[in-house]
Write a protein that holds these residues in place. Sequence first.
Motif, short mmCIF file in Angstrom:
data_model
loop_
_atom_site.label_atom_id
_atom_site.label_comp_id
_atom_site.label_asym_id
_atom_site.label_seq_id
_atom_site.Cartn_x
_atom_site.Cartn_y
_atom_site.Cartn_z
N MET A 1 0.79 -1.00 0.16
CA MET A 1 0.05 -0.03 0.06
C MET A 1 1.03 1.19 -0.08
SD MET A 1 -3.08 0.88 2.61
CE MET A 1 -4.17 -0.03 1.89
N THR A 2 0.72 2.20 -1.00
CA THR A 2 1.39 3.39 -0.95
C THR A 2 0.98 4.27 0.21
OG1 THR A 2 1.09 3.45 -3.72
CG2 THR A 2 1.72 5.62 -2.35
N THR A 3 1.89 4.79 0.97
CA THR A 3 1.64 5.85 2.07
C THR A 3 1.25 7.17 1.36
OG1 THR A 3 3.38 4.83 3.29
CG2 THR A 3 2.57 7.05 3.82
N ALA A 4 0.05 7.79 1.93
CA ALA A 4 -0.39 8.86 1.41
C ALA A 4 0.30 10.01 2.14
CB ALA A 4 -1.90 9.13 2.00
N ILE B 1 -10.17 5.79 -13.73
CA ILE B 1 -10.92 5.08 -12.74
C ILE B 1 -10.49 5.97 -11.41
CG2 ILE B 1 -10.71 3.28 -10.87
CD1 ILE B 1 -10.07 1.52 -13.54
N CYS B 2 -9.28 6.51 -11.24
CA CYS B 2 -8.95 7.34 -10.17
C CYS B 2 -9.70 8.70 -10.17
CB CYS B 2 -7.46 7.43 -9.96
SG CYS B 2 -6.26 6.00 -9.53
N THR B 3 -9.64 9.44 -11.30
CA THR B 3 -10.42 10.43 -11.44
C THR B 3 -11.79 10.50 -11.06
OG1 THR B 3 -8.59 11.39 -13.09
CG2 THR B 3 -10.93 12.40 -13.14
N PRO C 1 -7.87 5.80 3.44
CA PRO C 1 -8.66 4.58 2.75
C PRO C 1 -8.72 3.76 4.18
CG PRO C 1 -6.31 4.64 2.31
CD PRO C 1 -6.60 6.00 2.85
N PRO C 2 -9.82 3.06 4.15
CA PRO C 2 -9.76 1.78 5.03
C PRO C 2 -8.89 0.80 5.12
CG PRO C 2 -11.74 1.53 3.42
CD PRO C 2 -10.80 2.81 2.96
N GLU C 3 -8.50 0.04 6.15
CA GLU C 3 -7.28 -0.95 5.97
C GLU C 3 -7.80 -1.93 5.26
OE1 GLU C 3 -4.38 -0.78 7.43
OE2 GLU C 3 -4.65 1.43 7.69
N ALA C 4 -8.93 -2.51 5.34
CA ALA C 4 -9.50 -3.63 4.85
C ALA C 4 -10.92 -3.55 4.44
CB ALA C 4 -9.41 -4.80 5.70
N VAL C 5 -11.35 -3.67 3.27
CA VAL C 5 -12.60 -3.45 2.53
C VAL C 5 -13.03 -4.68 2.04
CG1 VAL C 5 -14.06 -2.29 0.71
CG2 VAL C 5 -12.00 -1.21 1.81
N LEU D 1 -10.74 5.22 -2.52
CA LEU D 1 -9.26 5.75 -2.06
C LEU D 1 -8.32 4.25 -2.30
CD1 LEU D 1 -9.53 8.63 0.73
CD2 LEU D 1 -8.87 8.73 -1.65
N VAL D 2 -9.07 3.18 -1.97
CA VAL D 2 -8.28 1.83 -2.11
C VAL D 2 -7.93 1.72 -3.60
CG1 VAL D 2 -8.32 -0.62 -1.80
CG2 VAL D 2 -9.26 0.88 -0.20
N LEU D 3 -8.66 2.02 -4.32
CA LEU D 3 -8.52 2.15 -6.01
C LEU D 3 -7.26 3.04 -6.21
CD1 LEU D 3 -11.95 1.56 -7.43
CD2 LEU D 3 -10.24 -0.18 -7.57
N VAL D 4 -7.47 4.23 -5.72
CA VAL D 4 -6.49 5.28 -6.04
C VAL D 4 -5.16 4.73 -5.56
CG1 VAL D 4 -5.71 7.42 -5.64
CG2 VAL D 4 -8.13 7.12 -6.11
#
Length: 154
Positions: free
Chosen positions: A1-4, A59-61, A103-107, A117-120
């Motif tokens: 997971m990328t860090t925001a 998708i992200c946009t 983003p939630p930790e687990a969806v 935000l998980v997709l982003v």
Amino acid sequence: MTTAALGPPEPSASTASTAIRTHRLSTANRKTAAVEMRASVAALLQVGRYTQLVESAKICTSELVTNVYRHTQAHLVHVEVILGDHEVSVCVHDDQPHALPVPPEAVPEIRERGRGLVLVDDLSDAWGAPCYGGPRPHSNAVWFRMVKGGRGTS
């Protein structure tokens, strides 16, 4: 997971010394805003020869603009597209500050909402969510960056 990261998207070292083209788009914050902005971002990336990033950027946009529509009362949604030689950054702004998106930790796989935000995070090489205006913020933004050959390449 990328860090925001907090703060606006800074050009990476590879882009800092190259030509950068910036496009600013705005539309009314309405149900069709995500479709409009997704198509506009896709067109800019196609013309700019970032074809391998188009699908992920759409998708992200779409996810970020949809969040503005669903979670704010903003009148306008603004999208800034920054094109460098080897990367693209997209920043979605609104004028209704609220809590920073996380983003939630687990969806759960069957859940239909709350996955944007998980997709982003999955499709971009970096993303962040700054508030503008100091202790009394006047706007939010969420940005993402995609690098040619990076995570969002199709």
